[in-house]
Design an enzyme around this catalytic site. Sequence first.
Site, PDB file in Angstrom:
ATOM      1  N   CYS A 155      -8.653  -1.339 -12.464  1.00  0.00           N
ATOM      2  CA  CYS A 155      -8.235  -0.235 -11.604  1.00  0.00           C
ATOM      3  C   CYS A 155      -6.986  -0.544 -10.789  1.00  0.00           C
ATOM      4  O   CYS A 155      -6.626   0.217  -9.901  1.00  0.00           O
ATOM      5  CB  CYS A 155      -9.367   0.177 -10.654  1.00  0.00           C
ATOM      6  SG  CYS A 155      -9.794  -1.070  -9.422  1.00  0.00           S
ATOM      7  N   HIS A 173       0.815  -1.212   0.000  1.00  0.00           N
ATOM      8  CA  HIS A 173       0.000   0.000   0.000  1.00  0.00           C
ATOM      9  C   HIS A 173       0.851   1.265   0.000  1.00  0.00           C
ATOM     10  O   HIS A 173       0.493   2.266  -0.638  1.00  0.00           O
ATOM     11  CB  HIS A 173      -0.937  -0.010   1.214  1.00  0.00           C
ATOM     12  CG  HIS A 173      -2.067  -0.979   1.084  1.00  0.00           C
ATOM     13  ND1 HIS A 173      -2.202  -2.072   1.909  1.00  0.00           N
ATOM     14  CD2 HIS A 173      -3.104  -1.040   0.214  1.00  0.00           C
ATOM     15  CE1 HIS A 173      -3.275  -2.759   1.547  1.00  0.00           C
ATOM     16  NE2 HIS A 173      -3.832  -2.163   0.529  1.00  0.00           N
TER      17      HIS A 173
END
Length: 559
Positions: A517, A205
Amino acid sequence: MRRRRDAGFDMRPRRDGRAVAASAGVIIGRVRKLASNHLNVPRHEVVASECHREVARLLRAVEAAVAEIDVERAHLRQSNNHDSLSILDAHRMLLADPAMMDNARSRILDACINAEWALRQEMDAVKAVFDAMEDEYLRQRREDVEQAGKRILRHLMSEHAPHGAHAADEPVIYVGDDFSPPDVVSLWRRGVAGLIAEQGGADAHNIIIARGVGLPALVGAAGILDDVEDGDTVILDAEQRRWVLNPADEEMQSYDRFIMAMEHLRDSLQDFANRPSLSGDGHPLPLMANIEFPEELETADEIGIDGVGLYRTEFLFMEAIELPDEEEQYRQYRRLLERMQGKPVTMRLLDIGGDKLGLYRGILGRDFGGSNPAMGLRGVRLLLSRPQWLKTQLRAMLRAAGDGPLNILIPMVTCVYEVEQVRDLVEHCRRELGLGDGVAVGTMMEVPAAVLIADELAGVSDFFSIGTNDLMQYTLAADRTDEDVASLYASGHPAVETLMRMVVRAAGKAGIPVSVCGELAGQPEWTETFLRMGVDALSMSLNRILLIRRQLGRSTRGD
């Protein structure tokens, strides 16, 4: 960005190494070492006239640390987590104790030393007092002193301007064991030039956030903390996943030429700003942006995007002092839709798990109890376990939808029932608010189980969005944050493309659109594949859009 090499300054030995993953860009700068488990506290004397500046720095850092604790305490109060709250209360009391700060201030003024060194000395002195106590409970309180003091030290050491011998306008590159997504955002906003972390894997992340905001970064740079010291010159080469410590003059000159070539490439990509997103044979393929923060919209305006394909709503929660209520969420969503001026925006419902401990605790009222956050209570699973939180977010989104085309994306779906439950709640909220239809509800296809029932999910979804990051992780059984299995987390594995084609076929049969995405959407080698596969849109980090728009113009659909 480049810096001038000071003759004779860098006398330490040259080192280099590789990283597991990177964002983009090349930076030459000075090291600021910051490890969470062992803070390498800078120690230097200051001239008498600068002592008061050091005292002011100390006081600012104390205020920032107190504010940080207050944010965490606000989340814990809402969850009735009294054990954790009591720990934070103890830390706040220590930070508010004038004695420790007065003594640190005296150390600065009497010895003419920097604030970090003075605070470290005072922390050690206070801990020694606790060590001498006979009561075991009181002796254990020394850890509270250490943890509270480290909060102040981190704020002191994360200030933008370097101290000591280095000029204030030199690029600063932070080197640490790990940086959380909020750390990345905070340092980016402060103007830090780059980040290098020992830990981390492909598409972790923190590296995704770094790519999104255009911050050069490396993760999984094993062993670098053993080699670097504050003030070392380091080349952060995120283009080749490489770092060079105390490079030779010839390397500096070579990288200067490389950086100039990259600047020329960036300038040439500006020719594709605000152009239609068309293939070489004239087929449109909208290029949309993954967005986390309002600041990114300025770049979006400059390059021209076709919409927001993924708005990660959890960052609104992570930056709030208190968990945002319906009104606060509504204002933020409405602001984004107004800014997009009629272009579509896909908002992903809150996607948190045990990897976002503060939010997880704030919503569930307890700490994450599992060993693998990626496989635990997260995404739609968590939301359905706390329907009031889901309802609040849905109401805010539905109200904002009057200001522009809004799509709602459900994360971490594994079965039809989950989508049906969310759709039922959407309908309930719509009737409750007295609103008409018009908001599409789609499924994020990121779990192999969802792909295998794509035909059934297409029957209850208005659109699909393929989340390639988690789809690869779950398919290949390779944790994308783990540098030890980074080589297994590979987009070239044939199973990944096979699963994506299954999703596109199911969407085509049902007559619903499908987008991509994940990080693969921003990789040029995949552009023509997605075009020919029949994908309807790609959504990616902002700094990849011009590159992909150029690549799209060189690609053909071939039908």
